[in-house]
Motif scaffolding. Structure first.
Motif, PDB file in Angstrom:
ATOM      1  N   GLN A   1     -28.397  25.153 -58.856  1.00 60.60           N
ATOM      2  CA  GLN A   1     -27.799  24.160 -59.754  1.00 60.60           C
ATOM      3  C   GLN A   1     -28.868  23.505 -60.632  1.00 60.60           C
ATOM      4  OE1 GLN A   1     -28.031  20.563 -59.412  1.00 60.60           O
ATOM      5  NE2 GLN A   1     -26.434  20.029 -60.874  1.00 60.60           N
ATOM      6  N   SER A   2     -30.017  23.204 -60.044  1.00 58.82           N
ATOM      7  CA  SER A   2     -31.113  22.603 -60.811  1.00 58.82           C
ATOM      8  C   SER A   2     -31.682  23.598 -61.824  1.00 58.82           C
ATOM      9  CB  SER A   2     -32.227  22.128 -59.868  1.00 58.82           C
ATOM     10  OG  SER A   2     -31.762  21.096 -59.028  1.00 58.82           O
ATOM     11  N   ALA A   3     -31.752  24.868 -61.442  1.00 52.73           N
ATOM     12  CA  ALA A   3     -32.245  25.895 -62.353  1.00 52.73           C
ATOM     13  C   ALA A   3     -31.307  26.063 -63.548  1.00 52.73           C
ATOM     14  CB  ALA A   3     -32.400  27.225 -61.621  1.00 52.73           C
ATOM     15  N   LEU A   4     -30.001  25.953 -63.312  1.00 51.99           N
ATOM     16  CA  LEU A   4     -29.026  26.029 -64.398  1.00 51.99           C
ATOM     17  C   LEU A   4     -29.114  24.815 -65.317  1.00 51.99           C
ATOM     18  CD1 LEU A   4     -25.891  27.292 -62.415  1.00 51.99           C
ATOM     19  CD2 LEU A   4     -27.257  28.612 -64.046  1.00 51.99           C
ATOM     20  N   PHE A   5     -29.404  23.655 -64.715  1.00 51.52           N
ATOM     21  CA  PHE A   5     -29.423  22.405 -65.465  1.00 51.52           C
ATOM     22  C   PHE A   5     -30.689  22.271 -66.314  1.00 51.52           C
ATOM     23  CE2 PHE A   5     -29.774  17.559 -65.305  1.00 51.52           C
ATOM     24  CZ  PHE A   5     -28.856  17.377 -66.326  1.00 51.52           C
ATOM     25  N   GLY A   6     -31.809  22.833 -65.836  1.00 53.45           N
ATOM     26  CA  GLY A   6     -33.094  22.645 -66.494  1.00 53.45           C
ATOM     27  C   GLY A   6     -33.120  23.009 -67.969  1.00 53.45           C
ATOM     28  N   PRO A   7     -32.761  24.249 -68.358  1.00 55.10           N
ATOM     29  CA  PRO A   7     -32.840  24.618 -69.775  1.00 55.10           C
ATOM     30  C   PRO A   7     -31.894  23.814 -70.670  1.00 55.10           C
ATOM     31  CG  PRO A   7     -32.749  26.566 -68.385  1.00 55.10           C
ATOM     32  CD  PRO A   7     -32.445  25.400 -67.495  1.00 55.10           C
ATOM     33  N   VAL A   8     -30.687  23.568 -70.194  1.00 53.32           N
ATOM     34  CA  VAL A   8     -29.721  22.882 -71.051  1.00 53.32           C
ATOM     35  C   VAL A   8     -30.103  21.432 -71.274  1.00 53.32           C
ATOM     36  CG1 VAL A   8     -28.135  22.258 -69.162  1.00 53.32           C
ATOM     37  CG2 VAL A   8     -27.258  22.494 -71.464  1.00 53.32           C
ATOM     38  N   LYS A   9     -30.693  20.766 -70.263  1.00 52.55           N
ATOM     39  CA  LYS A   9     -30.993  19.341 -70.418  1.00 52.55           C
ATOM     40  C   LYS A   9     -32.109  19.119 -71.430  1.00 52.55           C
ATOM     41  CE  LYS A   9     -34.350  18.767 -66.640  1.00 52.55           C
ATOM     42  NZ  LYS A   9     -34.608  18.209 -65.300  1.00 52.55           N
ATOM     43  N   PHE A  10     -33.110  20.004 -71.477  1.00 53.11           N
ATOM     44  CA  PHE A  10     -34.193  19.807 -72.437  1.00 53.11           C
ATOM     45  C   PHE A  10     -33.873  20.411 -73.805  1.00 53.11           C
ATOM     46  CE2 PHE A  10     -36.969  19.012 -68.669  1.00 53.11           C
ATOM     47  CZ  PHE A  10     -37.381  17.744 -69.065  1.00 53.11           C
ATOM     48  N   ALA A  11     -33.052  21.472 -73.843  1.00 54.04           N
ATOM     49  CA  ALA A  11     -32.654  22.037 -75.130  1.00 54.04           C
ATOM     50  C   ALA A  11     -31.716  21.097 -75.877  1.00 54.04           C
ATOM     51  CB  ALA A  11     -31.980  23.391 -74.919  1.00 54.04           C
ATOM     52  N   LEU A  12     -31.029  20.236 -75.147  1.00 53.41           N
ATOM     53  CA  LEU A  12     -30.094  19.294 -75.769  1.00 53.41           C
ATOM     54  C   LEU A  12     -30.819  18.173 -76.516  1.00 53.41           C
ATOM     55  CD1 LEU A  12     -26.874  17.806 -74.301  1.00 53.41           C
ATOM     56  CD2 LEU A  12     -28.720  16.237 -74.827  1.00 53.41           C
ATOM     57  N   LEU A  13     -31.977  17.749 -76.029  1.00 51.90           N
ATOM     58  CA  LEU A  13     -32.667  16.588 -76.610  1.00 51.90           C
ATOM     59  C   LEU A  13     -32.913  16.716 -78.114  1.00 51.90           C
ATOM     60  CD1 LEU A  13     -35.352  15.279 -74.082  1.00 51.90           C
ATOM     61  CD2 LEU A  13     -33.368  14.078 -74.983  1.00 51.90           C
ATOM     62  N   PRO A  14     -33.460  17.843 -78.617  1.00 50.60           N
ATOM     63  CA  PRO A  14     -33.708  17.914 -80.063  1.00 50.60           C
ATOM     64  C   PRO A  14     -32.435  17.878 -80.904  1.00 50.60           C
ATOM     65  CG  PRO A  14     -34.964  19.584 -78.881  1.00 50.60           C
ATOM     66  CD  PRO A  14     -33.972  19.022 -77.913  1.00 50.60           C
ATOM     67  N   GLN A  15     -31.289  18.152 -80.299  1.00 46.77           N
ATOM     68  CA  GLN A  15     -30.035  18.096 -81.041  1.00 46.77           C
ATOM     69  C   GLN A  15     -29.494  16.671 -81.143  1.00 46.77           C
ATOM     70  OE1 GLN A  15     -28.459  21.938 -78.815  1.00 46.77           O
ATOM     71  NE2 GLN A  15     -27.138  21.509 -80.551  1.00 46.77           N
ATOM     72  N   HIS A  16     -29.825  15.828 -80.185  1.00 48.45           N
ATOM     73  CA  HIS A  16     -29.327  14.453 -80.188  1.00 48.45           C
ATOM     74  C   HIS A  16     -30.354  13.441 -80.677  1.00 48.45           C
ATOM     75  CE1 HIS A  16     -25.824  15.156 -77.120  1.00 48.45           C
ATOM     76  NE2 HIS A  16     -25.583  15.647 -78.320  1.00 48.45           N
ATOM     77  N   LEU A  17     -31.632  13.814 -80.694  1.00 51.64           N
ATOM     78  CA  LEU A  17     -32.687  12.890 -81.099  1.00 51.64           C
ATOM     79  C   LEU A  17     -33.358  13.388 -82.368  1.00 51.64           C
ATOM     80  CD1 LEU A  17     -34.462  12.094 -77.690  1.00 51.64           C
ATOM     81  CD2 LEU A  17     -32.492  10.950 -78.719  1.00 51.64           C
ATOM     82  N   ARG A  18     -33.783  12.438 -83.203  1.00 51.36           N
ATOM     83  CA  ARG A  18     -34.573  12.790 -84.372  1.00 51.36           C
ATOM     84  C   ARG A  18     -35.988  13.162 -83.955  1.00 51.36           C
ATOM     85  NH1 ARG A  18     -31.694   8.201 -85.830  1.00 51.36           N
ATOM     86  NH2 ARG A  18     -33.499   6.843 -85.487  1.00 51.36           N
TER      87      ARG A  18
END
Length: 628
Positions: free
Chosen positions: A123-140
């Motif tokens: 579950q943590s391995a699945l969560f890892g890529p998506v949680k950090f790939a999401l940041l540049p989409q929501h933050l300037r």
């Protein structure tokens, strides 16, 4: 986020707060479950005493194994699907796993708990890529460092909280009921917070997922290597986790053999380390000026080595007694140096790792960003396993002492850092510009967002001093290729540095026709490669403080490679040690430090409007606006 706004302002934003809470709750729950299981194995009768070591190592391996096997697949899934919905599905999986874990606790099933630990690793391995790939989409872009700093802070504090909570709950009456309730409640809270994460579109909806973990591992590594600075940043981050795992793993034995043996001391060391990382991470935004500043990465590595080496010497002056409490340990002044060293190692670790994480997110291709982050997670896990192997070799086979082991870590960190900075000279360049702009000068800038974030462009600026290029390089996150007079580019002591910075030496065609033509050829190559090139069209340092006539070379550059041109101006360097005021530069004693320097960028000019006289007027106007 403006420069006046703290990174903590993100915690008031829906773009970030639900994500932050989801991540922190997940890290807390992971460590609560993992540490409860280790306590049950060691003290709870879950395994026979002669099997406890086997089960402990098996537990550690089962949690980290999914990061090797499934991170590349997880990266593909994260790039293919909308991320907020994917996070909700992953957090729902956590609720199911923790519900089963609560049942396994009452069944006293070691096999079931170990299987569920493996699933939590998955579950943590699945969560890892998506949680950090999401940041540049929501933050300037200017929020990425602050956002990553908060995530790093939250993660380490959550790890600490989960570790401490495991010990506290394990010691309660009806402990299994409290632990089961805590696991399920935290999972539910994580799922609820994930419901508020805004949508983040798929990076590559048409991606065909390769479900073969072995071949995808190779494919993911190849993708990460496509951008050299990104790949070496991944290796540098993995080294941070090697060091972190090396220290954290040895704290229990260190406390037992050198600090009196009380388990309170272990908690104290963990607390110091976690708070240090949190502090260092939060300092990153202040040190970086709200941008991805690679110049502070060497500061982080230097600090980790300095205090890592000093930890060895601090161990020689400890005052401990058998079974002494944490408060008694803190009360002995002889122990303060050791505590300070541990806190500083991790604080400088935070300064080191946060900009690297932001760089990976920012420079990775949008279409496969999650897969690049998956490669990072996979190599992080590999280096953590390697740290265990090295620890066994040095401590168990070669029988060296723990203080000597800490000394070796500090020294080897210097070697690793030197190798990384030699491979990516940008780190050294940014470090020098950061030091210059935070010691001799206070640099402020306006309207630098007019410089494009990607693609070729020419920057033109007035030429005041020998450090103009360093000041400008430190103001913008993109690497800039500077065209400078050959006599400056080949100055003794600076030639190697300018070579690292990929400067382009030029001189008059009468002086050296070959150098002159080579310079224009290189400028064309850099622009065709999509880079920023900066020239000083005056051709020499000003001797009066005023802008001299712009030469026609800029017109030839744009005729050969039509790209936008951004006029810029510098103010505040006239009269400095590096200018020609009151005598030749570098021949006078410096009159002042911490001088105020200003940089401004003007509106981009299309190629067809570029003339040398027109650009001179633009730069003069910008300079006058700074003097007001």
């Amino acid at each position: 986020m403006s420069q006046q706004q703290s990174q903590f302002a993100l915690l008031k934003s829906r773009r970030f707060l639900p994500y932050f809470a989801t991540q922190a709750l997940g890290a807390f729950n992971d460590n609560l479950f993992k540490n409860v299981l280790l306590l049950l194995i060691a003290f709870g009768g879950l395994a026979a005493q002669e099997e406890s070591a086997l089960y402990t190592n098996l537990a550690a391996g089962l949690f980290i194994l999914p990061f090797f096997l499934f991170s590349p697949i997880a990266g593909q899934i994260a790039d293919r699907h909308e991320k907020s919905q994917l996070i909700r599905l992953i957090k729902a999986l956590e609720v199911v796993i923790m519900g089963l874990a609560a049942t396994a606790l009452f069944l006293d099933s070691a096999v079931m708990l170990l299987a569920l630990l493996f699933l939590m690793g998955l579950q943590s391995a699945l969560f890892g890529p998506v949680k950090f790939a999401l940041l540049p989409q929501h933050l300037r872009a200017e929020e990425l460092v602050g956002g990553n700093a908060l995530v790093e802070m939250g993660t380490f504090l959550a790890i600490l909280g989960g570790t401490i909570a495991a010990g506290l709950l394990f010691g309660l009456e009806q402990s299994k009921s409290w632990i089961a309730a805590g696991l399920v409640l935290l999972a539910l809270l994580g799922y609820v917070s994930s419901r508020f994460i805004p949508q983040a579109k798929a990076n590559d909806p048409g991606l065909v997922i390769n479900w073969n973990p072995v071949s995808e591992i190779k494919h993911t590594i190849r993708k990460a290597k496509q951008t050299r600075s990104v790949y070496l940043s991944i290796l540098a981050i993995s080294w941070f986790w090697f060091l972190g795992a090396s220290y954290l793993t040895q704290f229990p034995n260190f406390a037992r053999d050198y600090l009196g043996g009380n388990t309170q001391i272990v908690t104290l060391l963990l607390t110091l380390f976690s708070l240090g990382v949190a502090l260092g991470s939060l300092l990153c935004e202040k040190l970086s000026g709200h941008k991805i500043e690679l110049g502070i990465v060497p500061i982080g590595s230097i600090g980790m080595s300095v205090f890592g080496i000093d930890l060895f010497f601090a161990c020689q002056q400890l005052r401990v007694t058998e079974g002494m409490s944490a408060m008694a340990f803190i009360g002995a002044q002889e122990n303060w140096r050791l505590m300070f060293d541990i806190a500083m190692i991790s604080a400088f670790g935070g300064i080191y790792v946060v900009p690297l994480q932001a760089l990976i997110q920012h420079r990775s291709d949008d279409r496969n960003r999650a897969q690049i982050i998956a490669a990072n997670n996979m190599l992080n896990a590999l280096l953590m396993v390697a740290s265990a192997v090295v620890s066994i070799l040095l401590l168990s086979v070669l029988k060296i002492s723990l203080p000597l082991y800490f000394l070796i870590l500090g020294v080897v960190n210097i070697v690793v850092a030197a190798h990384v900075y030699n491979q990516v000279p940008e780190f050294v360049l940014r470090f020098c510009t950061w030091m210059l702009s935070h010691t001799m000068y206070r640099v402020s800038h306006r309207d630098l967002e007019k410089i494009p974030d990607e693609g070729a462009a020419v920057l033109v600026c007035n030429h005041v001093s020998y450090v103009d290029a360093l000041i400008l390089a430190g103001c913008h996150h993109r690497p800039i290729r500077f065209v400078m007079d050959k006599s400056i580019a080949e100055m003794t002591g600076l030639k190697s540095f300018f070579k690292l910075a990929k400067t382009i030496a030029i001189c008059s065609p009468k002086q050296d026709p070959e150098t002159y033509e080579t310079a224009f050829r290189r400028i064309k190559e850099e622009l065709e490669g999509g880079h920023l090139v900066c020239i000083f069209p005056e051709g020499k340092l000003t001797k009066s403080g005023e802008i001299d006539e712009f030469k026609a070379g800029i017109e030839r550059i744009i005729q050969e490679t039509p790209v936008p041109v951004i006029p810029m101006a510098l103010e505040g360097l006239w009269g400095s040690l590096f200018s020609h005021k009151d005598g030749h530069a570098l021949t006078k004693r410096p009159k002042r430090f911490w001088s105020k320097v200003q940089v401004i960028a003007g509106d981009s000019l299309p190629p067809e409007e570029v003339t040398a006289p027109g650009l001179q007027r633009k730069v003069e106007s910008l300079k006058d606006s700074l003097a007001v």
